[in-house]
Design a protein around this motif. Structure first.
Motif, short mmCIF file in Angstrom:
data_model
loop_
_atom_site.label_atom_id
_atom_site.label_comp_id
_atom_site.label_asym_id
_atom_site.label_seq_id
_atom_site.Cartn_x
_atom_site.Cartn_y
_atom_site.Cartn_z
N LEU B 75 -6.18 2.96 3.34
CA LEU B 75 -5.30 3.16 2.19
C LEU B 75 -5.56 2.09 1.13
O LEU B 75 -5.55 2.36 -0.08
N LEU B 76 -5.82 0.87 1.60
CA LEU B 76 -6.11 -0.24 0.68
C LEU B 76 -7.37 0.06 -0.15
O LEU B 76 -7.41 -0.14 -1.36
N ILE B 77 -8.39 0.57 0.55
CA ILE B 77 -9.63 0.92 -0.16
C ILE B 77 -9.40 2.12 -1.07
O ILE B 77 -9.96 2.21 -2.16
N GLY B 78 -8.53 3.03 -0.63
CA GLY B 78 -8.17 4.17 -1.49
C GLY B 78 -7.57 3.69 -2.81
O GLY B 78 -7.93 4.16 -3.89
N VAL B 79 -6.66 2.73 -2.70
CA VAL B 79 -6.03 2.17 -3.91
C VAL B 79 -7.08 1.45 -4.77
O VAL B 79 -7.05 1.53 -6.00
N PHE B 80 -8.00 0.78 -4.11
CA PHE B 80 -9.11 0.11 -4.81
C PHE B 80 -9.87 1.13 -5.65
O PHE B 80 -10.21 0.88 -6.82
N GLY B 81 -10.13 2.31 -5.07
CA GLY B 81 -10.81 3.38 -5.80
C GLY B 81 -9.99 3.90 -6.97
O GLY B 81 -10.52 4.13 -8.05
#
Lengths: 298, 262
Positions: B75-81
């Protein structure tokens, strides 16, 4: 060279730009004037392909902006000073822009130097003042050494030093033979910066003229005449087709004749004249007159 | 070399953008630390339970433990995207970007490539280290690299967050606002699978849930068909399903980017 033909932009029920046609020529600063909300920014965004026209076309150097293979080298754009990520340094911001076109890295340092930001190149842009942000925007616009430069309200919020800097810069760019289009809602600023004016109101073209022509156009005013024999002079002038109004004892406002004609007539009629003052509307007043309707019915 | 736009140059520009933000390094650093640190903590805790008499985990469970933190790190990487593009709308930078690349689609495509290039090595190291550290703390109860399905799970644990980052990028391009895009991503990844279960009747639930991005993503780092409370597809098929969602997201994002005024 920028050529707009029947450019129209509709947002829902509002017509932001209405059948606008004009040409911006190289070698001079063209002022793009209009009250707030006249459609200046929308027009500029359409020129660089950010907004799609509802109808009409606009080309830069003969091609629609999107069709240029190196748009940054054709057109430099400053739309709003805020077009920078707060966390990125000025240098990185410009480097990323340059890299999209393969513009060499040394050019980034050159433009940073040219706008006076070399010493803060590695500071986060979020900490920049309005003036520094504006300078960074100008640096981005100059990055590709473009033949056309488009700047939206570049002096907005600048201090007098900054205003002078922008003015000198624009005139310098035009002197190098570039096409310079700069928008403003201030006639006073454009009067000293631009040679040519494109004036719009409520999305429509109100005037496409030179500053000199606009001055000449508004110079058709009245003449204030003071004479000890005002009644006699008034009769004489009316006989020659003038419209005369008494302003005060011995003071007349005369329309329909030039100051020169009035003086000659007075001499021929043997009437003494103590004052002869052409009443010129200022450029500012001419602009207000042109745009008044556009402001009133918004 | 002539001065003009090429796709490789736009990719290089997007790499510069990602690398020149401190927040990028902060997020990627945090993901690594959390992935490895939490895996170690879980392994240590489970070893304690085993010593206290609980049964030792099988290979599938031992792998699942190591990658449990990935469930939320994705989810953290999703938000990064999401932020990679919504941040440009927030700051107004997008107008600068799109005047530089007026054809627009190369911008989103280059952002996707840059995201993969920057996140993949970080996540490869993270997932390998998470597995290694977790099994090390489990000691002789742990799984080893040679056990069947383990190598695939490690690859999956690295690839799933990268794909989730791309899903975030597509979502951000579609919605253009940071808050709205993050909310949508959370809804899709967390709320939809939680609500879909109760909402669907009996066997339909099993057939649908495995195609949901979250479940498909988690199956990528499980050892085939186990270690998950739901029935799932194989890791390979799950990866294909998630890639499909990513493709849809990026296509929709491209359509919005091309059509709408910036």
């Amino acid at each position: 060279m920028i050529e707009a033909q029947a450019l129209t932009k509709r947002y829902g029920d509002t017509l932001a730009v209405d059948d606008l046609s004009f040409t911006v020529k190289p070698g001079q600063v063209t002022g793009f004037l209009g009250p707030n909300g006249a459609g200046k920014s929308t027009t500029m965004r359409m020129i660089v392909g950010l907004d799609r026209p509802t109808a009409g076309t606009v080309t830069v150097a003969g091609l629609p902006y999107r069709d240029h293979s190196a748009p940054l080298c054709q057109v430099g754009t400053l739309l709003d000073a805020k077009g920078v990520h707060r966390g990125r340094s000025a240098h990185s911001h410009l480097l990323a822009l340059a890299q999209t076109h393969g513009i060499p890295r040394r050019r980034v340092d050159e433009v940073l130097d040219a706008v006076g930001l070399a010493s803060v190149a590695n500071r986060r842009a979020g900490g920049f003042s309005l003036g520094m942000g504006q300078r960074l925007g100008v640096a981005a616009a100059l990055l590709g050494d473009p033949a056309v430069v488009i700047l939206d309200e570049p002096v907005n919020g600048l201090d007098p030093d900054g205003v002078l800097w922008v003015r000198t810069l624009l005139q310098g760019l035009a002197a190098e033979g570039r096409t310079v289009l700069v928008s403003s809602h201030l006639m006073s600023e454009m009067a000293v910066t631009a040679e040519h004016l494109v004036i719009i109101g409520r999305g429509r073209l109100l005037a496409d003229t030179t500053v000199a022509d606009l001055i000449a156009r508004v110079a058709v005013g009245s003449v204030l005449v003071r004479s000890p024999n005002a009644t006699e002079l008034a009769e004489l002038l009316v006989a020659h087709g003038a419209e005369v109004t008494g302003v005060d004892r011995g003071l007349l406002q005369v329309a329909g004749l030039t100051a020169e004609a009035i003086g000659d007539l007075a001499l021929a009629g043997g009437v003494a004249v103590h004052e002869l003052t052409p009443q010129r509307a200022s450029l500012e007043e001419a602009y207000m007159e042109l745009t008044r309707e556009a402001v009133e019915y918004r | 070399m002539t001065t003009e736009i090429t796709f490789a140059r736009v990719v290089r520009a997007e790499l510069t953008k990602l690398r020149s933000l401190r927040s990028s390094w902060l997020v990627l650093g945090s993901v690594t630390v959390l992935a490895v640190g939490l895996a170690a903590a879980i392994g240590y805790g489970v070893r304690g339970s085993i010593r206290a008499g609980e049964p030792a985990p099988g290979v599938a469970d031992a792998v699942a433990m190591a990658f449990l933190p990935m469930d939320f790190l994705t989810l953290l990487i999703g938000v990064f995207g999401v932020l990679q593009i919504s941040g440009e709308y927030g700051s107004g930078l997008v107008r600068t970007t799109l005047t530089a690349v007026p054809r627009r689609w190369p911008v989103l495509a280059a952002k996707a490539v840059a995201l993969v290039v920057v996140t993949t090595p970080v996540l490869a190291v993270s997932s390998l280290a998470a597995f290694g550290v977790c099994q090390a703390t489990l000691g002789r109860y742990g799984a080893s690299l040679g056990d069947p399905g383990v190598a695939g799970a490690i690859v999956g644990a690295a690839a799933c967050p990268v794909l989730m980052g791309l899903l975030g990028l597509g979502t951000g391009a579609m919605l253009r606002h940071t808050a709205g895009a993050i909310t949508t991503l959370v809804l899709v990844l967390l709320v939809v699978p939680a609500l879909l279960g109760p909402a669907l009747p009996g066997d339909r639930e099993e057939q649908v849930l495995k195609y949901v991005p979250t479940i498909a993503g988690q199956a990528m780092y499980g050892v085939d068909g186990s270690g998950n409370p739901f029935e799932t597809l194989s890791p390979g098929a799950s990866a294909a399903v998630l890639a499909g969602w990513v493709g849809l997201g990026l296509l929709a994002g491209t359509a919005v980017l091309r059509r709408r005024d910036a």
